[in-house]
Design a protein around this motif. Sequence first.
Motif, PDB file in Angstrom:
ATOM      1  N   ARG A  14       6.504  -2.844  -5.244  1.00 23.25           N
ATOM      2  CA  ARG A  14       5.927  -1.570  -5.666  1.00 23.25           C
ATOM      3  C   ARG A  14       4.532  -1.451  -5.065  1.00 23.25           C
ATOM      4  O   ARG A  14       3.923  -2.459  -4.710  1.00 23.25           O
ATOM      5  N   VAL A  15       4.003  -0.244  -5.011  1.00 23.11           N
ATOM      6  CA  VAL A  15       2.628  -0.061  -4.567  1.00 23.11           C
ATOM      7  C   VAL A  15       1.728  -0.887  -5.483  1.00 23.11           C
ATOM      8  O   VAL A  15       1.848  -0.834  -6.705  1.00 23.11           O
ATOM      9  N   GLY A  23       0.788  -1.226   0.000  1.00 25.50           N
ATOM     10  CA  GLY A  23       0.000   0.000   0.000  1.00 25.50           C
ATOM     11  C   GLY A  23       0.816   1.269   0.000  1.00 25.50           C
ATOM     12  O   GLY A  23       0.320   2.329  -0.386  1.00 25.50           O
ATOM     13  N   THR A  24       2.081   1.200   0.408  1.00 26.09           N
ATOM     14  CA  THR A  24       2.973   2.361   0.368  1.00 26.09           C
ATOM     15  C   THR A  24       4.311   1.918  -0.202  1.00 26.09           C
ATOM     16  O   THR A  24       4.700   0.754  -0.064  1.00 26.09           O
ATOM     17  N   ALA A  25       5.002   2.829  -0.832  1.00 22.81           N
ATOM     18  CA  ALA A  25       6.302   2.503  -1.412  1.00 22.81           C
ATOM     19  C   ALA A  25       7.252   2.034  -0.305  1.00 22.81           C
ATOM     20  O   ALA A  25       7.334   2.669   0.753  1.00 22.81           O
ATOM     21  N   PRO A  26       7.940   0.916  -0.517  1.00 23.98           N
ATOM     22  CA  PRO A  26       8.888   0.432   0.490  1.00 23.98           C
ATOM     23  C   PRO A  26       9.976   1.475   0.749  1.00 23.98           C
ATOM     24  O   PRO A  26      10.512   2.084  -0.177  1.00 23.98           O
ATOM     25  N   GLU A  27      10.267   1.694   2.024  1.00 23.09           N
ATOM     26  CA  GLU A  27      11.280   2.662   2.438  1.00 23.09           C
ATOM     27  C   GLU A  27      12.491   1.890   2.959  1.00 23.09           C
ATOM     28  O   GLU A  27      12.407   1.223   3.983  1.00 23.09           O
ATOM     29  N   LEU A  28      13.608   1.987   2.253  1.00 23.25           N
ATOM     30  CA  LEU A  28      14.840   1.313   2.651  1.00 23.25           C
ATOM     31  C   LEU A  28      15.745   2.314   3.346  1.00 23.25           C
ATOM     32  O   LEU A  28      15.965   3.422   2.848  1.00 23.25           O
ATOM     33  N   ALA A  55       3.887 -11.770 -11.346  1.00 20.64           N
ATOM     34  CA  ALA A  55       4.780 -12.356 -12.340  1.00 20.64           C
ATOM     35  C   ALA A  55       5.464 -11.295 -13.188  1.00 20.64           C
ATOM     36  O   ALA A  55       6.512 -11.537 -13.764  1.00 20.64           O
ATOM     37  N   ASN A  56       4.896 -10.107 -13.258  1.00 21.42           N
ATOM     38  CA  ASN A  56       5.457  -9.067 -14.122  1.00 21.42           C
ATOM     39  C   ASN A  56       6.246  -8.020 -13.349  1.00 21.42           C
ATOM     40  O   ASN A  56       6.403  -6.903 -13.808  1.00 21.42           O
ATOM     41  N   ALA A  57       6.750  -8.359 -12.178  1.00 22.35           N
ATOM     42  CA  ALA A  57       7.516  -7.406 -11.369  1.00 22.35           C
ATOM     43  C   ALA A  57       8.864  -7.134 -12.036  1.00 22.35           C
ATOM     44  O   ALA A  57       9.458  -8.016 -12.640  1.00 22.35           O
ATOM     45  N   HIS A  58       9.329  -5.898 -11.911  1.00 23.40           N
ATOM     46  CA  HIS A  58      10.609  -5.524 -12.503  1.00 23.40           C
ATOM     47  C   HIS A  58      11.473  -4.853 -11.458  1.00 23.40           C
ATOM     48  O   HIS A  58      10.996  -4.051 -10.668  1.00 23.40           O
TER      49      HIS A  58
END
Length: 148
Positions: A72-73, A16-21, A111-114
């Motif tokens: 990704r979100v 739900g939110t962009a991962p924060e590293l 399956a389409n993650a980049h």
Amino acid sequence: MPKYGINKAVLLGNVGTAPELRYLDQGIAVCSFRLATTERAKARDGNYFDRTDWHNIVLWRQKAEIAAKYLRVGSGVYIEGRIVTRSWDGPDGQKRNKTEVEASIVRLLDANAHPQSPAAPATPAQQAPAPAADSTNKSNNDDDDLPF
């Protein structure tokens, strides 16, 4: 009455939110994001409705770096981990609490993650985090080195 309990969370949902590293002073990677889980329920009037719950997810070390690269979100993800509550004093002196799921297993379902980087492998399955060793198999791990 049991002396010890079981703390295990299993979640299937969407980021739900962009991962924060971020990195701690010791160089340890930490990634956090919010995960939405939606359930369909039937109301008393017979109509169906969706109910969404939001969960704070935290990953450590290599899992954190991989998650930041591929999630990704909107990404579908399966998570296993344990529920933890952190407490601290805020800048105003008030006691603060936050409940999170410390993930030990993460599986990307899209399956389409980049990846973000063009130099990264073409398929996220090659970089999928391996299941963490359970507490009965710590022979190769130093307990002080584990985040959970």
